[in-house]
Design a protein around this motif. Structure first.
Motif, PDB file in Angstrom:
ATOM      1  N   GLN A 216     -28.261  17.478  -9.844  1.00 20.65           N
ATOM      2  CA  GLN A 216     -29.346  17.568 -10.819  1.00 20.65           C
ATOM      3  C   GLN A 216     -30.476  16.611 -10.468  1.00 20.65           C
ATOM      4  N   ALA A 217     -30.118  15.383 -10.099  1.00 23.07           N
ATOM      5  CA  ALA A 217     -31.132  14.390  -9.752  1.00 23.07           C
ATOM      6  C   ALA A 217     -31.917  14.822  -8.522  1.00 23.07           C
ATOM      7  N   ALA A 218     -31.227  15.289  -7.495  1.00 21.09           N
ATOM      8  CA  ALA A 218     -31.896  15.692  -6.256  1.00 21.09           C
ATOM      9  C   ALA A 218     -32.848  16.852  -6.482  1.00 21.09           C
ATOM     10  N   ALA A 219     -32.458  17.771  -7.336  1.00 25.54           N
ATOM     11  CA  ALA A 219     -33.287  18.946  -7.604  1.00 25.54           C
ATOM     12  C   ALA A 219     -34.397  18.657  -8.598  1.00 25.54           C
ATOM     13  N   GLY A 220     -34.369  17.486  -9.239  1.00 31.20           N
ATOM     14  CA  GLY A 220     -35.366  17.182 -10.257  1.00 31.20           C
ATOM     15  C   GLY A 220     -35.190  18.026 -11.496  1.00 31.20           C
ATOM     16  N   THR A 221     -33.945  18.394 -11.786  1.00 30.78           N
ATOM     17  CA  THR A 221     -33.643  19.223 -12.961  1.00 30.78           C
ATOM     18  C   THR A 221     -32.617  18.484 -13.825  1.00 30.78           C
ATOM     19  N   PRO A 222     -33.042  17.451 -14.549  1.00 27.42           N
ATOM     20  CA  PRO A 222     -32.092  16.641 -15.342  1.00 27.42           C
ATOM     21  C   PRO A 222     -31.416  17.457 -16.422  1.00 27.42           C
ATOM     22  N   GLN A 223     -30.263  16.980 -16.841  1.00 25.64           N
ATOM     23  CA  GLN A 223     -29.515  17.639 -17.898  1.00 25.64           C
ATOM     24  C   GLN A 223     -30.384  17.798 -19.137  1.00 25.64           C
ATOM     25  N   SER A 224     -30.386  19.001 -19.700  1.00 27.00           N
ATOM     26  CA  SER A 224     -31.213  19.294 -20.864  1.00 27.00           C
ATOM     27  C   SER A 224     -30.738  18.540 -22.087  1.00 27.00           C
ATOM     28  N   LEU A 225     -31.674  18.063 -22.895  1.00 24.04           N
ATOM     29  CA  LEU A 225     -31.334  17.411 -24.155  1.00 24.04           C
ATOM     30  C   LEU A 225     -31.109  18.413 -25.268  1.00 24.04           C
ATOM     31  N   SER A 226     -31.727  19.583 -25.170  1.00 24.40           N
ATOM     32  CA  SER A 226     -31.596  20.591 -26.220  1.00 24.40           C
ATOM     33  C   SER A 226     -30.441  21.544 -25.974  1.00 24.40           C
ATOM     34  N   ASP A 227     -30.174  21.841 -24.725  1.00 28.59           N
ATOM     35  CA  ASP A 227     -29.052  22.704 -24.356  1.00 28.59           C
ATOM     36  C   ASP A 227     -28.061  21.840 -23.597  1.00 28.59           C
ATOM     37  N   LYS A 228     -27.012  21.397 -24.280  1.00 28.21           N
ATOM     38  CA  LYS A 228     -26.114  20.407 -23.705  1.00 28.21           C
ATOM     39  C   LYS A 228     -25.060  21.002 -22.775  1.00 28.21           C
TER      40      LYS A 228
ATOM     41  N   HIS B 204     -36.513  11.997  -9.808  1.00 26.92           N
ATOM     42  CA  HIS B 204     -35.187  12.497  -9.455  1.00 26.92           C
ATOM     43  C   HIS B 204     -34.122  11.692 -10.199  1.00 26.92           C
ATOM     44  N   TYR B 205     -33.693  12.212 -11.318  1.00 26.82           N
ATOM     45  CA  TYR B 205     -32.764  11.497 -12.189  1.00 26.82           C
ATOM     46  C   TYR B 205     -31.990  12.499 -13.034  1.00 26.82           C
ATOM     47  N   THR B 206     -30.939  12.015 -13.652  1.00 27.10           N
ATOM     48  CA  THR B 206     -30.274  12.755 -14.724  1.00 27.10           C
ATOM     49  C   THR B 206     -29.413  11.801 -15.527  1.00 27.10           C
ATOM     50  N   TYR B 207     -29.109  12.180 -16.758  1.00 25.91           N
ATOM     51  CA  TYR B 207     -28.043  11.547 -17.519  1.00 25.91           C
ATOM     52  C   TYR B 207     -27.159  12.669 -18.019  1.00 25.91           C
ATOM     53  N   LEU B 208     -25.971  12.728 -17.477  1.00 25.01           N
ATOM     54  CA  LEU B 208     -25.032  13.808 -17.769  1.00 25.01           C
ATOM     55  C   LEU B 208     -23.869  13.231 -18.569  1.00 25.01           C
ATOM     56  N   LYS B 209     -23.656  13.743 -19.767  1.00 24.71           N
ATOM     57  CA  LYS B 209     -22.621  13.218 -20.663  1.00 24.71           C
ATOM     58  C   LYS B 209     -21.618  14.313 -20.986  1.00 24.71           C
ATOM     59  N   LEU B 210     -20.360  14.057 -20.675  1.00 32.25           N
ATOM     60  CA  LEU B 210     -19.282  15.004 -20.940  1.00 32.25           C
ATOM     61  C   LEU B 210     -18.420  14.446 -22.067  1.00 32.25           C
ATOM     62  N   ARG B 211     -18.194  15.248 -23.090  1.00 36.61           N
ATOM     63  CA  ARG B 211     -17.531  14.780 -24.299  1.00 36.61           C
ATOM     64  C   ARG B 211     -16.754  15.925 -24.941  1.00 36.61           C
ATOM     65  N   ASP B 212     -15.969  15.603 -25.935  1.00 41.17           N
ATOM     66  CA  ASP B 212     -15.128  16.623 -26.569  1.00 41.17           C
ATOM     67  C   ASP B 212     -15.926  17.624 -27.385  1.00 41.17           C
ATOM     68  N   ARG B 213     -17.051  17.220 -27.932  1.00 39.77           N
ATOM     69  CA  ARG B 213     -17.931  18.139 -28.627  1.00 39.77           C
ATOM     70  C   ARG B 213     -19.363  17.826 -28.211  1.00 39.77           C
ATOM     71  N   LEU B 214     -20.270  18.746 -28.415  1.00 33.91           N
ATOM     72  CA  LEU B 214     -21.597  18.629 -27.829  1.00 33.91           C
ATOM     73  C   LEU B 214     -22.484  17.593 -28.505  1.00 33.91           C
ATOM     74  N   SER B 215     -22.180  17.189 -29.727  1.00 37.20           N
ATOM     75  CA  SER B 215     -23.034  16.224 -30.416  1.00 37.20           C
ATOM     76  C   SER B 215     -22.203  15.154 -31.097  1.00 37.20           C
ATOM     77  N   TYR B 216     -22.785  13.957 -31.205  1.00 32.91           N
ATOM     78  CA  TYR B 216     -22.216  12.852 -31.971  1.00 32.91           C
ATOM     79  C   TYR B 216     -20.792  12.511 -31.536  1.00 32.91           C
ATOM     80  N   ALA B 217     -20.586  12.444 -30.243  1.00 37.06           N
ATOM     81  CA  ALA B 217     -19.278  12.057 -29.708  1.00 37.06           C
ATOM     82  C   ALA B 217     -19.492  11.091 -28.551  1.00 37.06           C
ATOM     83  N   PHE B 218     -18.539  10.183 -28.383  1.00 35.26           N
ATOM     84  CA  PHE B 218     -18.609   9.254 -27.262  1.00 35.26           C
ATOM     85  C   PHE B 218     -18.184   9.961 -25.986  1.00 35.26           C
TER      86      PHE B 218
END
Length: 335
Positions: free
Chosen positions: A320-332, A222-236
């Motif tokens: 996401q963590a509770a459901a066991g459905t972590p944020q997708s790495l391929s579909d951001k 039960h985990y996730t890493y959710l990253k919100l950024r200005d663009r979907l790739s290569y952004a802080f």
């Protein structure tokens, strides 16, 4: 770029001994070299530590020990990390590019410096770069800056994705220096700016990161890493969330939550985590924890949106963590 002396160390002891005023350790150089090009860092001596025997990933007391020179790519694609610490893997893969992950080291990731516009511009004042010169981000362009833990001297944020996951995992940093070896709990490794924003960590002069120890418990289900950024790739991250839960049925036994992109260090609120323990893993309870966290926010003139963004991200990350459905790495897109 200024002239500097170059030294290659063969052992940790040699590296520590070679350190002195104006010296910097260098491994992958993915951050330090940029800072030298911008005249932000002007070391008089570079101590090359790439030949030190610190590249391994080993079993340690039920957990894993990550060598300080293990590359981000090596850590992310290690089967043990993927199976037992997937939150860490996902955080690493959410950051930078494949090329940078092949060069960047574990220790270097901990030590990377802020991406504040003013810090990188040697022609402007910056208390982090030149103590006492001022912080033009306060009242200036501060959309990406801190909403937690800032001071009147600095409102910069820590840029790492990896460190947010390490904070949630409660990793331990092993260091070596002139006074010997010591262990630093991850929560105590980075520091808030206070009146000394030029100091990012609690390392003493001449100390070098040797390894990072991961605990036995990795929140693999039960985990996730959710990253919100200005663009979907290569952004802080504007806001990122590392969430880990242990559940007994629908009841929360343990909760860990760390935020990135919002403070001078990965941000945790243990009181908010405690609110979840012993309670059902419901949206209402997640919202209560989020409200407790953002109640401490002190936004700047241009980043007030981060408060609501963080609130929603915390709730979404916990769901996401509770459901066991972590944020997708391929579909951001947010799942």
């Amino acid at each position: 770029m200024n002239r500097f002396e170059y030294v290659r160390a063969g052992t940790v002891a040699e590296a520590v001994q070679a350190f002195g005023a104006g010296a910097r350790f260098i491994a992958g150089g993915t951050n330090l070299i940029d800072l030298m090009k911008y005249d932000v860092e002007k070391p008089g001596r570079l101590i090359d530590i790439t030949r030190l025997p610190l590249t391994g990933i080993e079993e340690r007391d039920g957990g894993l020990r990550l060598g300080a020179l293990a590359t981000n790519a090596k850590v992310a694609y290690d089967d043990r990390v993927a199976q037992r610490y997937p939150m860490l893997r996902n955080a690493i893969l959410a950051g930078a590019s494949a090329q940078l992950r092949n060069a960047a080291s574990t220790g270097g990731n901990l030590l990377q410096r802020t991406r504040c516009y003013y810090f990188y511009d040697a022609g402007t004042p910056c208390n982090k770069r030149e103590p006492g010169s001022g912080c033009p981000a306060i009242g200036g362009v501060n959309r990406i800056h801190a909403i937690f833990g800032a001071s009147e001297h600095c409102i910069a944020t820590h840029p790492s994705d990896m460190c947010v996951a390490l904070a949630a995992l409660e990793a331990v940093v092993q260091v070596s220096g002139p006074d010997g070896e010591r262990s630093i709990p991850f929560a105590a490794f980075h520091r808030l700016p206070g009146d000394a924003p030029e100091r990012d960590t609690t390392l003493k002069p001449g100390e070098i990161v040797v390894s990072v120890d991961l605990p036995e418990r990795g929140f693999a289900q039960h985990y996730t890493y959710l990253k919100l950024r200005d663009r979907l790739s290569y952004a802080f991250a504007l806001v990122s969330i590392a969430a880990g839960l242990e559940l007994d049925g629908d009841t929360v036994k343990t909760a860990r939550l760390a935020l990135g992109g919002v403070a001078h260090k990965p941000w945790r609120n243990v009181e908010a985590e405690a609110l979840l323990v012993g309670k059902p893993a419901t949206r209402d309870n997640f919202q209560a924890a989020a409200d407790r966290i953002v109640a401490e926010a002190k936004p700047q003139s241009e980043n007030g949106f981060k408060v609501e963004l963080a609130r929603r991200a915390i709730v979404r990350g916990l769901e996401q963590a509770a459901a066991g459905t972590p944020q997708s790495l391929s579909d951001k897109r947010i799942q």
